[in-house]
Enzyme design. Structure first.
Site, short mmCIF file in Angstrom:
data_model
loop_
_atom_site.label_atom_id
_atom_site.label_comp_id
_atom_site.label_asym_id
_atom_site.label_seq_id
_atom_site.Cartn_x
_atom_site.Cartn_y
_atom_site.Cartn_z
N THR A 189 0.85 -1.18 0.00
CA THR A 189 0.00 0.00 0.00
C THR A 189 0.89 1.23 0.00
O THR A 189 2.00 1.20 0.50
CB THR A 189 -0.88 0.02 1.27
OG1 THR A 189 -1.48 -1.25 1.41
CG2 THR A 189 -1.95 1.08 1.21
N THR A 190 0.40 2.33 -0.55
CA THR A 190 1.17 3.56 -0.48
C THR A 190 0.24 4.73 -0.18
O THR A 190 -0.96 4.66 -0.44
CB THR A 190 1.99 3.81 -1.76
OG1 THR A 190 2.98 4.81 -1.52
CG2 THR A 190 1.11 4.23 -2.93
#
Length: 515
Positions: free
Chosen positions: A335-336
């Site tokens: 995830t970012t």
């Protein structure tokens, strides 16, 4: 005075947003450009085959969530016909099991999200917003040590198919993953971005790409069908609001769990004077861990209505758990995140995820598709038991905080089940401990899950001994780790001065744009 600020997980992701702000775009133009750039610069963490959430605050308007997360398919094929297999990701001090294959694909929302955000909030043409990513993909991006480290963690996924390996392979040694410093060109992804500019989202949801992806799923063991893609819609919802020691917190509402869990944990912590306990001391860690433990207890409570996480903030529920909190404190998961603020007062918190990718690459596009149906934390009832045609509940929780002095904080995090613990600790560091932005983001974190209290170093030996009297399993990590999330954060004071802090655990970068 700054014209805005951006914090993200890669220099090129941040620069794409900064370039758009300099060109006269607003925070939402910038976040779309950064979204697409992340798909090139951070391809394990962000993908056009995944999904996410944008928490958007237009200047002087109430915050609103754009939910373009993955949707479960409308039909579920028999388990014995499904391409679904486990892999182990090695974080160094811990490992985690994920599942991949065509049977792990949920309906992607990323492309629909880009175009919905652009239609409703942006001012620049879509071609200008996708151009930085397209140019990067065509010219090539240097593999950073951080990105190379992520690739090593999930190497079994990147080697799952020849097509996946080709995306991440060393240009000089195609049987190996690329080393740090290798120049990674993605011509198929560049062409795909150009096609989106020309044809719009229909190519993904009704056109050539849709037909190819669903045909491969039908033949190879996936659930996805054409009607899943054609029916996909971005959902817009008012942000979930809660108060914490005079600050207004806006975050991701149900059906996702992350925002409500953060609100619930903060409500428990409000019963404790964290500032008086001493940052990093045993009592401070006890309080944070106890609040996390009780939040997980509520999540596991079979009598609690898990379809309505906002009910966790009801007074009677809070009263019951605050009592347990006081008793407890008396003892001495690709995830970012992208955060953007502009000079006009617009704020954008965008959290993206592709899971870890399922190993399938949509032919001719360079797009690795998600493995959301193989993510344990979004399948609480077990694999292959998901309800059909339902927006998947996520731990992702893009968050805005309005402090009592008029300052706004734009934050969020990556990190699977560690998302909520990372965000609440950044908030607590700012509100309870009065830390400045960079130390609030970088300070060592804790995470309690599955009976194990995880501590980021440094932790004094005496504190470990005190903690061991209360907690059966305490683990001090050997070094700061991506395990504890990546809360790239921007802050805007009452005078409109913006600054950012990238989370060093996940290669974070912050750029402040001058007038």
């Amino acid at each position: 005075m700054t014209a805005g600020s951006v914090a993200a997980g890669h220099p090129l992701t941040a620069e794409a947003a900064a370039e758009v702000l300099r060109a006269g775009g607003n925070a939402f133009d910038a976040v779309v450009a950064a979204f697409c750039a992340a798909c090139v610069a951070e391809p394990v963490l962000a993908s056009l085959g995944g999904g996410g959430f944008l928490l958007a605050r237009q200047a002087d308007r109430s915050p609103e969530v754009f939910d373009f997360f993955a949707q479960t398919p409308r039909t579920r094929r028999p388990v014995e016909e499904t391409d679904f297999r486990p892999i182990m990701a090695d974080f160094g001090d811990a490992s985690q099991e994920f599942h991949i294959g065509l049977g792990a694909i949920a309906t992607p929302g990323a492309v629909a999200g880009i175009f919905a955000i652009h239609s409703e909030l942006c001012r620049l043409p879509i071609a200008e917003l996708l151009a930085p990513a397209s140019d990067m993909a065509r010219q090539g991006v240097s593999m950073t040590p951080f990105q190379q480290g992520i690739n090593r963690i999930i190497e079994p996924i990147l080697r799952a198919t020849p097509e996946a390996l080709a995306l991440f392979a060393d240009p000089d040694h195609p049987d190996r993953l690329a080393p740090a410093g290798a120049q990674m060109r993605m011509p198929d992804l560049a062409s795909a971005l150009d096609a989106l500019v020309t044809e719009g989202p229909q190519i993904f949801y009704r056109g050539e790409w849709a037909h190819r992806m669903t045909r491969d799923c039908a033949e190879g063991g996936g659930h996805l069908r054409l009607d899943d893609l054609a029916a996909y819609r971005v959902e817009r919802r008012p942000a979930l609001w809660c108060s914490y020691r005079g600050a207004d917190v806006y975050t991701n509402p149900p059906p996702s769990q992350g925002g409500s869990l953060i609100g619930f944990t903060l409500a428990l912590l409000e019963a404790v004077d964290l500032g008086a306990l001493g940052r990093g001391r045993a009592a401070h860690i006890h309080a944070l861990a106890s609040a996390q433990e009780l939040t997980q207890r509520l999540r596991r409570d079979a009598s609690f209505d898990h379809a309505d996480w906002a009910a966790a903030l009801e007074p009677e529920t809070l009263k019951q758990f605050r009592t347990m909190m006081q008793d407890a404190v008396s003892f001495t998961r690709g995830t970012t995140q992208i955060s953007v603020a502009d000079a006009e007062g617009n704020l954008a918190s965008l959290t993206l995820s592709n899971g870890e990718g399922c190993g399938y690459v949509l032919p001719g596009t360079g797009i690795m598709v998600n493995n959301m149906l193989g993510e344990e934390d979004v399948n609480p009832h077990g694999f292959h038991r998901w309800p059909t045609d339902r927006r998947i509940s996520s731990m992702m929780a893009p968050t805005l905080v309005a402090l009592s002095d008029g300052t706004w904080v734009v934050t969020g995090s990556s990190g699977s089940n560690r998302i909520r613990s990372a965000i609440l600790q950044v908030i607590s560091n700012l509100v309870d401990l009065g830390l400045d932005l960079e130390p609030a983001v970088a300070a060592p974190r804790i995470h309690f899950e599955g009976g194990l209290l995880n501590l980021e170093p440094p932790v004094e030996a005496e504190i470990c001994m005190q903690l061991a009297r209360r907690w059966d399993n305490v683990k001090v990590w050997s070094q700061p780790s991506i395990f504890f999330g990546g809360a790239h954060t921007v802050m805007v004071d009452a005078q409109g001065r913006a600054r950012g802090a990238g989370d060093p655990r996940r290669g974070g970068v912050a750029l402040d744009i001058s007038d």
